[in-house]
Design a protein around this motif. Structure first.
Motif, PDB file in Angstrom:
ATOM      1  N   VAL A  29       0.837  -1.207   0.000  1.00 38.71           N
ATOM      2  CA  VAL A  29       0.000   0.000   0.000  1.00 38.71           C
ATOM      3  C   VAL A  29       0.870   1.254   0.000  1.00 38.71           C
ATOM      4  N   ILE A  30       1.882   1.278   0.879  1.00 37.65           N
ATOM      5  CA  ILE A  30       2.770   2.445   0.962  1.00 37.65           C
ATOM      6  C   ILE A  30       3.507   2.671  -0.355  1.00 37.65           C
ATOM      7  N   THR A  31       4.032   1.604  -0.926  1.00 34.24           N
ATOM      8  CA  THR A  31       4.814   1.716  -2.157  1.00 34.24           C
ATOM      9  C   THR A  31       3.992   2.323  -3.294  1.00 34.24           C
ATOM     10  N   VAL A  32       2.794   1.802  -3.496  1.00 37.18           N
ATOM     11  CA  VAL A  32       1.931   2.309  -4.578  1.00 37.18           C
ATOM     12  C   VAL A  32       1.612   3.787  -4.344  1.00 37.18           C
ATOM     13  N   ALA A  33       1.263   4.134  -3.097  1.00 35.96           N
ATOM     14  CA  ALA A  33       0.916   5.524  -2.776  1.00 35.96           C
ATOM     15  C   ALA A  33       2.102   6.455  -2.988  1.00 35.96           C
ATOM     16  N   GLN A  34       3.305   6.020  -2.573  1.00 30.63           N
ATOM     17  CA  GLN A  34       4.477   6.885  -2.678  1.00 30.63           C
ATOM     18  C   GLN A  34       4.968   7.030  -4.120  1.00 30.63           C
ATOM     19  N   VAL A  35       4.836   5.999  -4.914  1.00 28.27           N
ATOM     20  CA  VAL A  35       5.221   6.112  -6.332  1.00 28.27           C
ATOM     21  C   VAL A  35       4.329   7.143  -7.021  1.00 28.27           C
ATOM     22  N   ILE A  36       3.027   7.015  -6.817  1.00 24.67           N
ATOM     23  CA  ILE A  36       2.088   7.974  -7.418  1.00 24.67           C
ATOM     24  C   ILE A  36       2.362   9.384  -6.892  1.00 24.67           C
ATOM     25  N   GLY A  37       2.541   9.495  -5.559  1.00 24.16           N
ATOM     26  CA  GLY A  37       2.798  10.800  -4.953  1.00 24.16           C
ATOM     27  C   GLY A  37       4.121  11.390  -5.380  1.00 24.16           C
ATOM     28  N   GLY A  38       5.157  10.556  -5.510  1.00 19.87           N
ATOM     29  CA  GLY A  38       6.469  11.041  -5.924  1.00 19.87           C
ATOM     30  C   GLY A  38       6.463  11.577  -7.348  1.00 19.87           C
ATOM     31  N   ILE A  39       5.724  10.895  -8.231  1.00 19.85           N
ATOM     32  CA  ILE A  39       5.626  11.349  -9.635  1.00 19.85           C
ATOM     33  C   ILE A  39       4.869  12.668  -9.700  1.00 19.85           C
ATOM     34  N   ILE A  40       3.770  12.760  -8.965  1.00 19.80           N
ATOM     35  CA  ILE A  40       2.954  13.982  -8.990  1.00 19.80           C
ATOM     36  C   ILE A  40       3.715  15.159  -8.371  1.00 19.80           C
ATOM     37  N   SER A  41       4.381  14.914  -7.221  1.00 24.15           N
ATOM     38  CA  SER A  41       5.050  16.011  -6.507  1.00 24.15           C
ATOM     39  C   SER A  41       6.429  16.343  -7.073  1.00 24.15           C
ATOM     40  N   GLY A  42       7.043  15.375  -7.743  1.00 20.69           N
ATOM     41  CA  GLY A  42       8.397  15.585  -8.258  1.00 20.69           C
ATOM     42  C   GLY A  42       9.470  15.381  -7.206  1.00 20.69           C
ATOM     43  N   SER A  43       9.149  14.738  -6.094  1.00 19.94           N
ATOM     44  CA  SER A  43      10.107  14.545  -4.999  1.00 19.94           C
ATOM     45  C   SER A  43      10.929  13.281  -5.195  1.00 19.94           C
ATOM     46  N   LEU A  44      12.259  13.470  -5.331  1.00 25.39           N
ATOM     47  CA  LEU A  44      13.152  12.326  -5.442  1.00 25.39           C
ATOM     48  C   LEU A  44      13.218  11.565  -4.120  1.00 25.39           C
ATOM     49  N   ALA A  45      13.204  12.306  -3.007  1.00 25.11           N
ATOM     50  CA  ALA A  45      13.256  11.657  -1.695  1.00 25.11           C
ATOM     51  C   ALA A  45      12.041  10.750  -1.499  1.00 25.11           C
ATOM     52  N   LEU A  46      10.867  11.191  -1.967  1.00 27.00           N
ATOM     53  CA  LEU A  46       9.659  10.377  -1.850  1.00 27.00           C
ATOM     54  C   LEU A  46       9.749   9.154  -2.756  1.00 27.00           C
ATOM     55  N   LEU A  47      10.268   9.361  -3.970  1.00 28.82           N
ATOM     56  CA  LEU A  47      10.444   8.227  -4.886  1.00 28.82           C
ATOM     57  C   LEU A  47      11.499   7.252  -4.347  1.00 28.82           C
ATOM     58  N   SER A  48      12.565   7.803  -3.722  1.00 25.81           N
ATOM     59  CA  SER A  48      13.593   6.932  -3.150  1.00 25.81           C
ATOM     60  C   SER A  48      13.017   6.130  -1.990  1.00 25.81           C
ATOM     61  N   ASP A  49      12.146   6.777  -1.217  1.00 24.01           N
ATOM     62  CA  ASP A  49      11.470   6.076  -0.122  1.00 24.01           C
ATOM     63  C   ASP A  49      10.556   4.985  -0.683  1.00 24.01           C
ATOM     64  N   VAL A 123       4.226  15.308  -0.291  1.00 22.70           N
ATOM     65  CA  VAL A 123       5.392  14.712   0.366  1.00 22.70           C
ATOM     66  C   VAL A 123       5.132  14.537   1.863  1.00 22.70           C
ATOM     67  N   ILE A 124       4.599  15.581   2.506  1.00 21.75           N
ATOM     68  CA  ILE A 124       4.334  15.536   3.947  1.00 21.75           C
ATOM     69  C   ILE A 124       3.278  14.480   4.279  1.00 21.75           C
ATOM     70  N   ALA A 125       2.204  14.459   3.516  1.00 25.44           N
ATOM     71  CA  ALA A 125       1.104  13.518   3.793  1.00 25.44           C
ATOM     72  C   ALA A 125       1.552  12.068   3.649  1.00 25.44           C
ATOM     73  N   LEU A 126       2.291  11.777   2.563  1.00 28.67           N
ATOM     74  CA  LEU A 126       2.702  10.393   2.316  1.00 28.67           C
ATOM     75  C   LEU A 126       3.828   9.949   3.242  1.00 28.67           C
ATOM     76  N   SER A 127       4.666  10.888   3.661  1.00 26.58           N
ATOM     77  CA  SER A 127       5.719  10.513   4.611  1.00 26.58           C
ATOM     78  C   SER A 127       5.102  10.150   5.966  1.00 26.58           C
ATOM     79  N   VAL A 128       4.034  10.853   6.346  1.00 26.38           N
ATOM     80  CA  VAL A 128       3.316  10.508   7.585  1.00 26.38           C
ATOM     81  C   VAL A 128       2.712   9.108   7.470  1.00 26.38           C
ATOM     82  N   LEU A 129       2.129   8.801   6.302  1.00 28.71           N
ATOM     83  CA  LEU A 129       1.593   7.456   6.053  1.00 28.71           C
ATOM     84  C   LEU A 129       2.694   6.406   6.188  1.00 28.71           C
ATOM     85  N   GLY A 130       3.875   6.699   5.619  1.00 33.66           N
ATOM     86  CA  GLY A 130       5.005   5.775   5.702  1.00 33.66           C
ATOM     87  C   GLY A 130       5.465   5.547   7.131  1.00 33.66           C
TER      88      GLY A 130
END
Length: 304
Positions: A29-49, A123-130
């Protein structure tokens, strides 16, 4: 041949399997959410996570399969059964940690030279989920992580990912208030270096077990000296000590006796040796070959 056995707790295996399965579902669940969020936000740190979480999913699946295999019974062509499956899982998981980390370092360096605007809210919302999901998984696996190398490898994957999510959250807050977008690749670099540090430790430990190295806590000369104090023993040689898995430490040796003792007397001495090496050195499986005036080298304590 003499053996001293410790039996596995099947309830513990079932519990480990259940906890691993819950952790796998959470990380998917986290992986799918962060991939989508990382692409939308442009955050490399989120994509790396997200990439680290993907490696978590793979490592947890490997750990789950290894945990199931380790319960299978031995057979005539698999006399040790699948007892080393969890050690192999720990080796594979630690290697993937290092590979993922190297990839993240390359990506972070490239991002340093071409910083990008980042959608910090996602980034903030998905990192909290993680943090929440990985924190729960860490709690599930913590109790077994000190007793089992396979579970420790899974636990380390989840712990480092939870820490990465904390770092991403801190970075997201700083980017939101101060627009410090360079913090994104910096956090990625820090996460990657920590992954390498943790991965190398576990890789070293699992490699030693797979290579049948004597555990660091064991001094062969001390064991030889202790055995030589028991009964009419002249010499202990051709010693091999290795760790089969987390629970079993094996030893084999040749013992040269000063006298041509009876088999019944040897059995009594053998019981003493078993009790001594278990209580003082934790060795729970021994195989002793008794000898008297046999023509071979008695000076080689260790030999192939």
């Amino acid at each position: 041949m003499a053996h001293s056995h410790h039996h596995h707790n099947h309830h513990s295996h079932d519990l480990k399997g259940r906890n691993l399965l819950i952790s796998i579902i959470l990380n998917v669940v986290i992986t799918v959410a962060q991939v989508i969020g990382g692409i939308i936000s442009g955050s490399l740190a989120l994509l790396s996570d997200a990439l680290h979480n993907l490696s978590d999913v793979i490592s947890l699946v490997i750990s789950y399969v290894a945990n199931a295999l380790s319960r299978k019974q031995a057979s005539t062509n698999k006399t040790f059964g699948y007892k080393r499956a969890e050690i192999i899982a720990a080796f594979v998981n630690s290697a993937t940690l290092i590979i993922v980390a190297v990839f993240l370092i390359i990506e972070a360096i490239e991002r340093f030279f071409s910083p990008q605007d980042i959608g910090t809210g996602i980034v903030i919302a998905l990192s909290v989920l993680g943090i929440l999901a990985n924190g729960f998984s860490v709690l599930l696996l913590k109790s077994d992580s000190d007793k089992n190398m396979n579970m420790r490898s899974a636990y380390l994957h989840l712990l480092t990912d939870m820490m990465a999510s904390v770092a991403v959250l801190a970075g997201g807050i700083l980017m939101y208030y101060f627009q410090w977008y360079w913090i994104d690749p910096l956090l990625t670099l820090v996460i990657a270096l920590y992954l390498i540090y943790m991965g190398l430790q576990l890789l070293r430990t699992s490699t030693k077990v797979l290579m049948l190295f004597t555990p660091d806590t064991i001094e062969v000369q001390q064991i030889v000296a202790a055995i030589c104090k028991l009964g009419p023993i002249e010499n202990v040689h051709h010693v091999h000590i290795w760790q089969l898995n987390e629970d079993e430490l094996h030893m084999e040796a040749h013992i040269d006796f000063k006298e041509d003792i009876a088999l019944s007397e040897f059995d009594k001495i053998l019981v003493e040796i078993e009790a001594m090496v278990f209580s003082e050195f934790g060795i729970n499986h021994i195989n002793i070959q008794p000898e008297f005036e046999k023509c071979d080298s008695k000076n080689l304590i260790v030999q192939d």
